[in-house]
Enzyme design. Structure first.
Site, PDB file in Angstrom:
ATOM      1  N   HIS A 149     -36.356  -9.888 -48.709  1.00 48.71           N
ATOM      2  CA  HIS A 149     -35.270 -10.822 -48.400  1.00 48.71           C
ATOM      3  C   HIS A 149     -34.414 -10.275 -47.264  1.00 48.71           C
ATOM      4  O   HIS A 149     -34.172  -9.072 -47.184  1.00 48.71           O
ATOM      5  CB  HIS A 149     -34.413 -11.084 -49.645  1.00 48.71           C
ATOM      6  N   PHE A 209     -28.483  -7.539 -50.621  1.00 46.24           N
ATOM      7  CA  PHE A 209     -27.753  -8.430 -51.515  1.00 46.24           C
ATOM      8  C   PHE A 209     -28.455  -9.781 -51.502  1.00 46.24           C
ATOM      9  O   PHE A 209     -28.697 -10.360 -50.446  1.00 46.24           O
ATOM     10  CB  PHE A 209     -26.315  -8.581 -51.019  1.00 46.24           C
ATOM     11  N   ALA A 243     -28.508 -16.927 -54.502  1.00 48.35           N
ATOM     12  CA  ALA A 243     -28.912 -18.298 -54.191  1.00 48.35           C
ATOM     13  C   ALA A 243     -27.683 -18.993 -53.617  1.00 48.35           C
ATOM     14  O   ALA A 243     -26.725 -19.261 -54.334  1.00 48.35           O
ATOM     15  CB  ALA A 243     -29.413 -19.007 -55.439  1.00 48.35           C
TER      16      ALA A 243
END
Length: 167
Positions: A63, A115, A118
């Site tokens: 991510h 971190f 959503a």
């Protein structure tokens, strides 16, 4: 019946840069058709949860930082770009951007992964507040929170891909 290649092509990016989850989900058992966001999510999430701690950590590390260097360079996946833009992270003031950069650096240093939250339905102030709270967690608590957020992101992505409940 959707083929393995079709399934992996379509859903391999739902868990950021981690097509192995879709591959294993397809191989484990066929997902009931018509494909629904809930059915596909259940299959993918089961594989994610069964993956080794190192594999789950790899998914977390895949991510991007929120409002980080990939966003600035225009190198986010299309899903991540839309998600961050929807939360206003592409329109930060210089001071806000500096705060995100500071928190991203501190968070990765502490936990070893970015971190993850959503962001759908959240604004930059909500995200900063969560960031500032969660950086105080211990690693086990934050790993659990981050993996739960990854699953939530995956569900939201699937709901946008299969908006009518099945295709």
């Amino acid at each position: 019946m959707v083929s393995r290649d079709e399934f992996v092509t379509r859903f391999g990016g739902v868990f950021e840069h981690s097509p192995f989850i879709a591959e294993r989900a397809y191989d484990a058992s066929p997902v009931d058709e018509p494909l629904t966001s809930g059915g596909v999510h259940a299959a993918l999430a089961a594989i994610f949860r069964a993956a080794s701690a190192d594999e789950r950590l790899g998914v977390l590390r895949a991510h991007p930082d929120l409002a980080g260097r990939l966003a600035i360079a225009g190198e986010l996946t299309e899903d991540s770009r839309k998600e961050q833009a929807g939360a206003g992270l592409d329109r930060l003031s210089p001071a806000e951007h500096a705060r995100f950069t500071e928190l991203n650096t501190a968070y990765v240093t502490k936990f070893g992964f970015p971190f993850i939250i959503a962001v759908k339905g959240l604004g930059k102030d909500d995200i900063l507040a969560a960031f500032e709270t969660r950086i105080g967690n211990d690693r086990d608590a934050e790993f659990a929170t981050a993996t739960a957020q990854v699953e939530k992101i995956a569900l939201l992505r699937l709901q946008s891909m299969l908006p009518d409940g099945g295709v």
